[in-house]
Design an enzyme around this catalytic site. Structure first.
Site, mmCIF file in Angstrom:
data_model
loop_
_atom_site.group_PDB
_atom_site.id
_atom_site.type_symbol
_atom_site.label_atom_id
_atom_site.label_comp_id
_atom_site.label_asym_id
_atom_site.label_seq_id
_atom_site.Cartn_x
_atom_site.Cartn_y
_atom_site.Cartn_z
ATOM 1 C CG ASP A 1 49.548 47.958 73.140
ATOM 2 O OD1 ASP A 1 48.664 47.292 72.552
ATOM 3 O OD2 ASP A 1 50.620 48.288 72.603
ATOM 4 C CG ASP B 1 38.521 34.068 70.118
ATOM 5 O OD1 ASP B 1 38.938 32.902 70.253
ATOM 6 O OD2 ASP B 1 39.286 35.034 69.957
HETATM 7 P P1 AMP Z 1 42.894 38.073 68.122
HETATM 8 O O1 AMP Z 1 44.169 37.310 68.182
HETATM 9 O O2 AMP Z 1 43.007 39.389 67.419
HETATM 10 O O3 AMP Z 1 41.749 37.260 67.663
HETATM 11 O O4 AMP Z 1 42.601 38.489 69.645
HETATM 12 C C1 AMP Z 1 42.369 37.584 70.690
HETATM 13 C C2 AMP Z 1 42.033 38.357 71.958
HETATM 14 O O5 AMP Z 1 43.155 39.113 72.414
HETATM 15 C C3 AMP Z 1 40.908 39.361 71.817
HETATM 16 O O6 AMP Z 1 40.198 39.380 73.014
HETATM 17 C C4 AMP Z 1 41.631 40.651 71.571
HETATM 18 O O7 AMP Z 1 40.853 41.768 71.898
HETATM 19 C C5 AMP Z 1 42.831 40.502 72.480
HETATM 20 N N1 AMP Z 1 43.971 41.315 72.039
HETATM 21 C C6 AMP Z 1 44.766 41.081 70.978
HETATM 22 N N2 AMP Z 1 45.710 42.044 70.863
HETATM 23 C C7 AMP Z 1 45.512 42.922 71.863
HETATM 24 C C8 AMP Z 1 46.161 44.132 72.280
HETATM 25 N N3 AMP Z 1 47.205 44.646 71.639
HETATM 26 N N4 AMP Z 1 45.669 44.760 73.378
HETATM 27 C C9 AMP Z 1 44.619 44.268 74.043
HETATM 28 N N5 AMP Z 1 43.974 43.139 73.705
HETATM 29 C C10 AMP Z 1 44.404 42.462 72.629
HETATM 30 MG MG MG Z 2 39.906 37.431 67.357
#
Ligand code: AMP
Ligand code: MG
Length: 481
Positions: free
Chosen positions: A121, A248
């Site tokens: 979202d 990432d």
């Molecule tokens: P992270 O776990 O924060 O490192 O995120 C991993 C990937 O998932 C990244 O590409 C984020 O932008 C995406 N992502 C995480 N949470 C959300 C969310 N609520 N809505 C859209 N993309 C998300």
């Molecule tokens: Mg990340």
């Protein structure tokens, strides 16, 4: 006055930057503000606290000339490759130039959907953003390179998770958001000119000495190996478990980034995992160095086309450079452990190394709290060994170890300067976030204050130094997405 933001990333690497706008929050309210950081950055604190500041910190009204973008990157998540991740709930607002000439990214997390959002979202809940705020402040206070939170703004909207939760945006400051996954994204595109531009951009930003090297791409890789080996050694020395060391989430700068399901280990056990989604223990405490080496191998692969015209030679260069990782990591970790044990530099490695190696199984066998052990050990160096001894089941084992250690003349004052009394303990973090989510920010602000002063014990903060009670078992953390 709002700061001027530059757009070096968006200008140098337009293929990785998608112009985008943050969602305008219905009823923004500043709930955490990092005044110390604002001052360090030379920002106008009063403006940031006011309505203009809210516009900046949420991205609703960025400063004139700013060019907010969603950044593209790829990444291996739990070992599986995703060719297109990118900022799905984040935006790079632009870069701040510091008085020393260096750049810092000003970035938003929880700012709404972007073309990279996939099923998400684009929003963030208040709890996880406050969690990143407090943990990154704790890490910074421990001297560990990290991105930092400039502030958290409650949006006034609710986000749908298992239950509706208050939404929030965090404004994050980082030396950059270049990741191993950024290089993977570019390498997969097959655009060598773009890869060269990315290397140049990363070198200029983080490892400028590499520009002078005969082989700048190789020198960049060597620098990343060094800073990341040191970083993860630092994590290990304070019992920090990142929880989601996907490529990432591994930076080129050597800063810790993306505090999701992270936590500080209490009882020492290399197998410790807190993340609810880490079923195989891939990112367990004791796996962090091998996982980092794996992530660095993925970075090396992306650089191969630039290392040498001859592929075989290029691969050999990459393998050799990656080979430096284990030595660097071991030196960094052992150097840190020597300091934690208060050993002077003239204590020979032949004595220090086995002393460290023999301590860890003792800690594990008795489930000893990792943080308080080293403070109690300093008291043992001052003559009171009881606080250390009383937490061990194997008394003859720890007594024999203490005798060998004491013979090396440990310095308790030096130990207290490197061993924290206060880390962001899981049960205190959970209490503070639960209270904040229910509307009471007081425990959160107190916790932030405590973790910002990790090394000097204060009687009134004794509560924060205690390990979780026995009924606080099976602790789990969530990605908070
Ligand atoms: P992270 O776990 O924060 O490192 O995120 C991993 C990937 O998932 C990244 O590409 C984020 O932008 C995406 N992502 C995480 N949470 C959300 C969310 N609520 N809505 C859209 N993309 C998300
Ligand atoms: Mg990340």
């Amino acid at each position: 006055m709002l700061p001027h933001l530059s757009a070096h990333f968006a200008t140098d690497l337009p293929e990785l930057a998608l112009d985008w706008k943050a969602e305008v929050p219905p009823a923004p309210r500043l709930v955490a503000f990092n005044e110390t950081l604002a001052e360090e950055l030379g920002l106008d604190v009063e403006t940031l606290r006011g309505p203009e500041g809210l516009g900046l910190l949420t991205g609703a009204s960025p400063p004139e000339g700013a060019r907010p973008v969603a950044q593209a990157y790829a990444g291996h998540q739990f070992g599986g490759y995703s060719p297109r991740l990118g900022d799905g709930r984040a935006l790079l607002l632009g870069e701040l130039r510091l008085p020393d000439g260096t750049l810092r990214d000003l970035h938003l997390k929880g700012s709404g959907r972007t073309p990279f959002s996939r099923g998400g979202d684009g929003f963030a809940a208040l709890g996880p953003m406050l969690r990143e705020h407090v943990i990154s402040e704790a890490m910074h206070a421990l001297g560990i390179p990290t991105t930092r939170s400039l502030g958290v703004v409650a949006t006034g909207a609710s986000v749908r998770r298992e239950t509706p939760l208050p939404g929030a945006v965090m404004a994050r400051v980082a030396s950059s958001h270049l990741r191993v996954g950024t290089f993977q994204y570019v390498a997969a595109s097959g655009d060598l000119a773009l890869l060269r531009r990315l290397v140049d951009h990363a070198i200029a930003r983080h490892h400028p000495q590499a520009a002078e090297a005969d082989n700048p791409a190789l020198a960049l890789f060597e620098s990343v190996v060094t800073v990341q080996a040191d970083l993860v050694a630092r994590w290990m020395l304070v019992g920090f478990i990142h929880g989601v060391m996907n490529t990432d989430n591994t930076t080129i700068s050597g800063e810790s980034i993306d505090y999701g399901p992270c936590a500080f280990m209490e009882a020492f056990d290399p197998r410790t995992v807190f993340s609810s989604i880490d079923h195989g223990g891939r990112y367990a405490y004791g796996n962090q160095a091998p996982v980092l080496e794996w992530n660095l191998a993925r970075l090396a692969e992306t650089l191969v086309p630039l290392l040498d015209e001859d592929e075989e030679t290029a691969v050999a260069l990459a393998v050799e450079a990656l080979g430096a990782f284990r030595t660097r990591y071991a030196e960094s970790w052992l150097g840190g452990m020597r300091a934690k044990l208060g050993l002077a530099t003239d204590v020979p490695q032949e004595l220090a190394h086995p002393l460290v190696d023999d301590l860890l199984p003792l800690l594990a066998a008795s489930h000893v709290d990792f943080t308080s052990f080293f403070r109690n050990l300093a008291d043992a160096a001052r003559g009171d060994a009881e606080p250390v001894r009383e937490v061990f089941l194997d008394l003859p084992g720890i007594d024999a170890w203490l005798e060998r250690w004491r013979a090396l003349g440990p310095d308790p004052a030096a130990m207290d300067a490197v061993n924290p009394v206060y880390v962001a303990r899981n049960h205190r973090v959970e209490e503070a976030l639960a209270a904040a989510t229910a509307g009471d920010l007081e425990p959160f602000h107190r916790l932030v204050e405590v973790v910002r002063h990790p090394y000097v014990a204060r009687p009134e903060w004794a509560w924060y130094a205690e390990p979780a009670p026995d009924d606080f078992t099976g602790y789990q953390t969530f990605c908070g997405t």
